[in-house]
Design a protein around this motif. Structure first.
Motif, PDB file in Angstrom:
ATOM      1  N   ASP A  94       0.805  -1.301  -0.026  1.00  0.00           N
ATOM      2  CA  ASP A  94      -0.194   0.060   0.084  1.00  0.00           C
ATOM      3  C   ASP A  94       0.867   1.367   0.125  1.00  0.00           C
ATOM      4  N   THR A  95       1.922   1.328  -0.944  1.00  0.00           N
ATOM      5  CA  THR A  95       2.453   2.594  -1.140  1.00  0.00           C
ATOM      6  C   THR A  95       3.064   2.918  -2.465  1.00  0.00           C
ATOM      7  N   ASP A  96       3.492   3.939  -2.733  1.00  0.00           N
ATOM      8  CA  ASP A  96       3.964   4.493  -4.071  1.00  0.00           C
ATOM      9  C   ASP A  96       5.603   4.362  -4.098  1.00  0.00           C
ATOM     10  N   ILE A  97       5.793   4.516  -5.091  1.00  0.00           N
ATOM     11  CA  ILE A  97       7.331   4.449  -5.660  1.00  0.00           C
ATOM     12  C   ILE A  97       7.907   5.690  -6.164  1.00  0.00           C
ATOM     13  N   MET A  98       9.161   6.050  -5.455  1.00  0.00           N
ATOM     14  CA  MET A  98       9.911   7.305  -5.870  1.00  0.00           C
ATOM     15  C   MET A  98      11.008   6.648  -6.388  1.00  0.00           C
ATOM     16  N   MET A  99      11.184   6.710  -7.988  1.00  0.00           N
ATOM     17  CA  MET A  99      11.959   6.214  -8.795  1.00  0.00           C
ATOM     18  C   MET A  99      13.074   7.002  -8.846  1.00  0.00           C
ATOM     19  N   ALA A 100      14.582   6.478  -8.797  1.00  0.00           N
ATOM     20  CA  ALA A 100      15.825   7.068  -8.819  1.00  0.00           C
ATOM     21  C   ALA A 100      16.363   6.655 -10.534  1.00  0.00           C
ATOM     22  N   VAL A 101      16.722   7.599 -11.235  1.00  0.00           N
ATOM     23  CA  VAL A 101      17.434   7.150 -12.509  1.00  0.00           C
ATOM     24  C   VAL A 101      18.792   7.264 -12.253  1.00  0.00           C
ATOM     25  N   ASN A 102      19.670   6.629 -13.178  1.00  0.00           N
ATOM     26  CA  ASN A 102      21.135   6.541 -13.047  1.00  0.00           C
ATOM     27  C   ASN A 102      21.605   7.704 -13.941  1.00  0.00           C
ATOM     28  N   LEU A 103      22.197   8.832 -13.276  1.00  0.00           N
ATOM     29  CA  LEU A 103      23.014   9.896 -13.833  1.00  0.00           C
ATOM     30  C   LEU A 103      24.568   9.746 -13.609  1.00  0.00           C
ATOM     31  N   GLY A 104      24.910   8.559 -13.045  1.00  0.00           N
ATOM     32  CA  GLY A 104      26.306   8.411 -13.132  1.00  0.00           C
ATOM     33  C   GLY A 104      26.950   7.786 -14.277  1.00  0.00           C
ATOM     34  N   THR A 105      26.686   6.434 -14.672  1.00  0.00           N
ATOM     35  CA  THR A 105      27.232   5.894 -15.807  1.00  0.00           C
ATOM     36  C   THR A 105      26.572   6.055 -17.059  1.00  0.00           C
ATOM     37  N   ARG A 106      25.050   6.515 -16.889  1.00  0.00           N
ATOM     38  CA  ARG A 106      23.974   6.818 -18.092  1.00  0.00           C
ATOM     39  C   ARG A 106      23.443   8.057 -17.888  1.00  0.00           C
ATOM     40  N   GLY A 107      22.540   8.172 -18.726  1.00  0.00           N
ATOM     41  CA  GLY A 107      21.932   9.551 -18.742  1.00  0.00           C
ATOM     42  C   GLY A 107      20.352   9.486 -19.306  1.00  0.00           C
ATOM     43  N   TYR A 164      26.818  18.164 -13.488  1.00  0.00           N
ATOM     44  CA  TYR A 164      25.386  17.601 -12.960  1.00  0.00           C
ATOM     45  C   TYR A 164      24.078  18.388 -13.433  1.00  0.00           C
ATOM     46  N   GLY A 165      24.343  19.611 -12.983  1.00  0.00           N
ATOM     47  CA  GLY A 165      23.048  20.400 -13.348  1.00  0.00           C
ATOM     48  C   GLY A 165      22.807  20.699 -14.787  1.00  0.00           C
ATOM     49  N   ARG A 166      23.913  20.570 -15.702  1.00  0.00           N
ATOM     50  CA  ARG A 166      23.266  20.578 -17.220  1.00  0.00           C
ATOM     51  C   ARG A 166      22.679  19.316 -17.611  1.00  0.00           C
ATOM     52  N   LEU A 167      23.255  18.143 -17.271  1.00  0.00           N
ATOM     53  CA  LEU A 167      22.861  16.688 -17.289  1.00  0.00           C
ATOM     54  C   LEU A 167      21.420  16.709 -16.973  1.00  0.00           C
ATOM     55  N   ALA A 168      21.472  17.229 -15.441  1.00  0.00           N
ATOM     56  CA  ALA A 168      19.836  16.798 -14.715  1.00  0.00           C
ATOM     57  C   ALA A 168      18.764  17.912 -15.487  1.00  0.00           C
ATOM     58  N   ALA A 175      18.498   6.381 -21.106  1.00  0.00           N
ATOM     59  CA  ALA A 175      18.040   5.347 -20.209  1.00  0.00           C
ATOM     60  C   ALA A 175      16.680   5.803 -19.191  1.00  0.00           C
ATOM     61  N   ALA A 176      17.000   7.122 -18.874  1.00  0.00           N
ATOM     62  CA  ALA A 176      16.078   7.846 -18.190  1.00  0.00           C
ATOM     63  C   ALA A 176      14.706   7.794 -18.793  1.00  0.00           C
ATOM     64  N   ARG A 177      14.679   8.420 -20.074  1.00  0.00           N
ATOM     65  CA  ARG A 177      13.504   8.574 -20.727  1.00  0.00           C
ATOM     66  C   ARG A 177      12.626   7.169 -21.050  1.00  0.00           C
ATOM     67  N   TYR A 178      13.574   6.235 -21.451  1.00  0.00           N
ATOM     68  CA  TYR A 178      12.909   4.944 -21.826  1.00  0.00           C
ATOM     69  C   TYR A 178      12.508   4.211 -20.338  1.00  0.00           C
ATOM     70  N   LEU A 179      12.945   4.705 -19.422  1.00  0.00           N
ATOM     71  CA  LEU A 179      12.489   3.935 -17.884  1.00  0.00           C
ATOM     72  C   LEU A 179      11.010   4.544 -17.533  1.00  0.00           C
ATOM     73  N   VAL A 180      10.972   5.826 -17.959  1.00  0.00           N
ATOM     74  CA  VAL A 180       9.806   6.499 -17.629  1.00  0.00           C
ATOM     75  C   VAL A 180       8.719   6.076 -18.866  1.00  0.00           C
ATOM     76  N   GLU A 191      18.733  18.490 -18.828  1.00  0.00           N
ATOM     77  CA  GLU A 191      18.235  17.872 -20.203  1.00  0.00           C
ATOM     78  C   GLU A 191      17.500  16.748 -19.985  1.00  0.00           C
ATOM     79  N   THR A 192      17.914  15.997 -18.996  1.00  0.00           N
ATOM     80  CA  THR A 192      17.318  14.937 -18.351  1.00  0.00           C
ATOM     81  C   THR A 192      15.815  15.138 -18.051  1.00  0.00           C
ATOM     82  N   ALA A 193      15.782  16.050 -17.298  1.00  0.00           N
ATOM     83  CA  ALA A 193      14.430  16.479 -16.820  1.00  0.00           C
ATOM     84  C   ALA A 193      13.466  16.937 -17.839  1.00  0.00           C
ATOM     85  N   LYS A 194      14.040  17.365 -18.791  1.00  0.00           N
ATOM     86  CA  LYS A 194      13.246  17.890 -19.897  1.00  0.00           C
ATOM     87  C   LYS A 194      12.365  16.940 -20.626  1.00  0.00           C
TER      88      LYS A 194
END
Length: 503
Positions: A121-134, A191-195, A137-142, A197-200
């Motif tokens: 009975d809980t929701d998920i807060m999912m983390a994406v890999n911005l270390g070795t990936r970008g 990180y700020g630049r990658l985050a 991988a993030a958009r495909y996971l969403v 563009e990934t957020a977008k």
């Protein structure tokens, strides 16, 4: 018999901090130690369900009333290929997991965890890999998790047995990217630049999601708080929260100083709020960035034993703190601190949930039990929903090694209008004396004490274990009275208190 000191508190219905977002009572499951394997998942256990999840653990999680769980990391996520954890289990690769020096079998992945979350009975807060990936991988996971059907990744989810989208609404853009220990560590600008563009692209896939940018992994980082300012300068219009992480310990066995650590947490939160609002002003923005305190706890007991974990083992006993009463009091103070900032702290995750620095412990093939820190978290989660009131407290103070003017009481009040209840959470930090609390209740005529729950004991170092699971447990006492508008209640020395009032 101890003597007593006195404190006065004023709580008025008209003076409010803000509404409690239930996600402030979130938690965290990382692929670390026995959090997943032998924690939430043990197919051969007598209590295992049809998917291999321990039903006894699920029941304990439900008792905590955890609304959201961060997953799958943590340091782990910065080297994780999420595709390794989908599809037929017999075809999933075993990987060297570099963050913690173990082997990851990938028997549990996003689909399994989504199923566990439903059952808990809980929701998920999912983390994406911005270390070795970008971004990819993030958009495909969403897309895999949230898109209904008709595309490669959504149809792959369906073919893997999840016909309906997982509908995950909160996502972390990496983990602790300011830390040199992090796989793929980056500067704030990198990180700020990658985050950004990934957020977008993530929000282009699903505009309904909320995103958490990585803040400093601790207020002691040399880059704090410039890291936050730089990261938000890049990401401000594309993210919704910035993260905070902190852990406290008592390696010096200095209990008064340890119990004061929540003052550091309060300062940390206030500094991040100020930094967020500075960037808001700089950008002439109407948007407010809120806080996600998505890792917090006591963590120090296991540091020595963790130096001897066998490298490249699977699900070792790793980061398994055995908590005592003083740890529970610190956790109580930290919960109160989070609640006092409910206007800006909207998400928080007790790190972690099972076995790894956790309120719940398990034995392989055996029972599950509650650690001391389970109880203040359970009380806050179940009785701390509603509106936080602005407390005015006048209490004796003390100085410790790292802090001055530490109030001997840490306290907050929560109004639940739906239930016509007022709950006061309070920790008496005093090592010797009980505390007589006199609280003036403005706007709560006719309210009486419904119950007073305390967690205390003669031995501040006492804890629970598989042999003695009920060694330190809360109890109810017949104490406290309301005379007119004034509540009078006695708080035992070194105690966590829940005073529930109603009409």
């Amino acid at each position: 018999m101890s003597s007593s000191k006195k404190a006065r508190m004023l709580v008025d219905k008209k003076y409010k901090v803000g509404n409690v977002d239930k996600r402030i009572f979130g938690s965290f499951i990382e692929h670390l130690g026995r959090a997943v394997y032998e924690g939430i998942y043990e197919p051969d256990h007598p209590q295992a369900d049809d998917k291999g999840f321990r039903k006894d653990v699920i029941e304990l999680v439900k008792e905590l009333n955890v609304p959201i769980v961060r997953y799958p990391g943590g340091n782990f996520v910065s080297g994780y290929n999420w595709e390794d954890g989908i599809g037929p289990k017999e075809k999933r690769p075993k990987r060297l997991e570099l963050a913690w020096g173990v082997i990851e079998p990938n028997e549990v992945g996003v689909d399994e965890f989504a199923e566990w979350a439903k059952r808990a009975d809980t929701d998920i807060m999912m983390a994406v890999n911005l270390g070795t990936r970008g971004m990819d991988a993030a958009r495909y996971l969403v897309e895999y998790c949230n898109h209904p059907s008709g595309t490669y990744w959504s149809d792959l989810r369906i073919s893997n047995g999840a016909a309906q989208p997982h509908n995950i609404k909160v996502w972390c853009l990496g983990n602790e990217m300011d830390g040199p220990w992090q796989i793929g560590h980056k500067t704030a600008d990198e990180y700020g630049r990658l985050a950004c563009e990934t957020a977008k692209v993530m929000k282009w896939v699903d505009p309904t999601i909320e995103l958490v940018a990585c803040g400093s992994s601790g207020s002691g980082m040399p880059t704090f708080p410039q890291w936050e300012a730089t990261v938000l300068d890049h990401t401000y219009e594309h993210v919704d929260y910035i993260s905070l992480h902190t852990y406290y310990g008592n390696r010096d066995n200095d209990t008064p100083n340890f119990l004061a650590r929540s003052l550091d947490m309060d300062k940390f939160i206030s500094t991040v709020i100020s930094t967020c609002d500075y960037v808001k002003a700089k950008k002439r923005s109407n948007k407010t960035i809120n806080l996600s305190f998505d890792e917090w706890n006591v963590w120090y007991h296991s540091h020595d034993s963790d130096q001897h974990v066998e490298r490249w083992s699977t699900a070792p006993h790793q980061v398994e703190d055995s908590y005592n009463l003083e740890d529970a009091l610190v956790v109580g103070c930290m919960l109160i601190t989070l609640l006092k900032h409910a206007d800006r702290v909207k998400i928080a995750c007790l790190a972690q949930l099972v076995n790894v620095i956790a309120p719940i412990m398990t034995e392989k093939g055996g029972p599950a039990w509650k650690q001391t820190i389970y109880y203040p978290f359970m009380h806050a989660s179940n009785y701390g929903r509603g509106t936080v009131l602005m407390p005015v407290v006048d209490a004796p103070k003390y100085d410790s090694k790292d802090f001055t003017d530490v109030p001997i009481i840490e306290s907050v009040a929560i109004e639940n209008e739906e239930k016509n209840e007022l709950t006061i959470f309070a920790v008496n930090r005093d090592m010797e004396d009980a505390l007589e609390l006199e609280c003036v209740l403005g706007g709560y005529e006719g309210y009486k004490v419904k119950e007073h729950i305390i967690l205390n004991g003669d031995d501040i170092k006492a804890g629970n274990s598989v042999e003695r699971p009920d060694n330190v447990i809360p109890r109810k006492i017949q104490d406290g009275r309301v005379d007119g508008e004034t509540l009078s209640v006695m708080l035992p020395r070194l105690s966590w208190n829940v005073i529930r009032l109603g009409d």
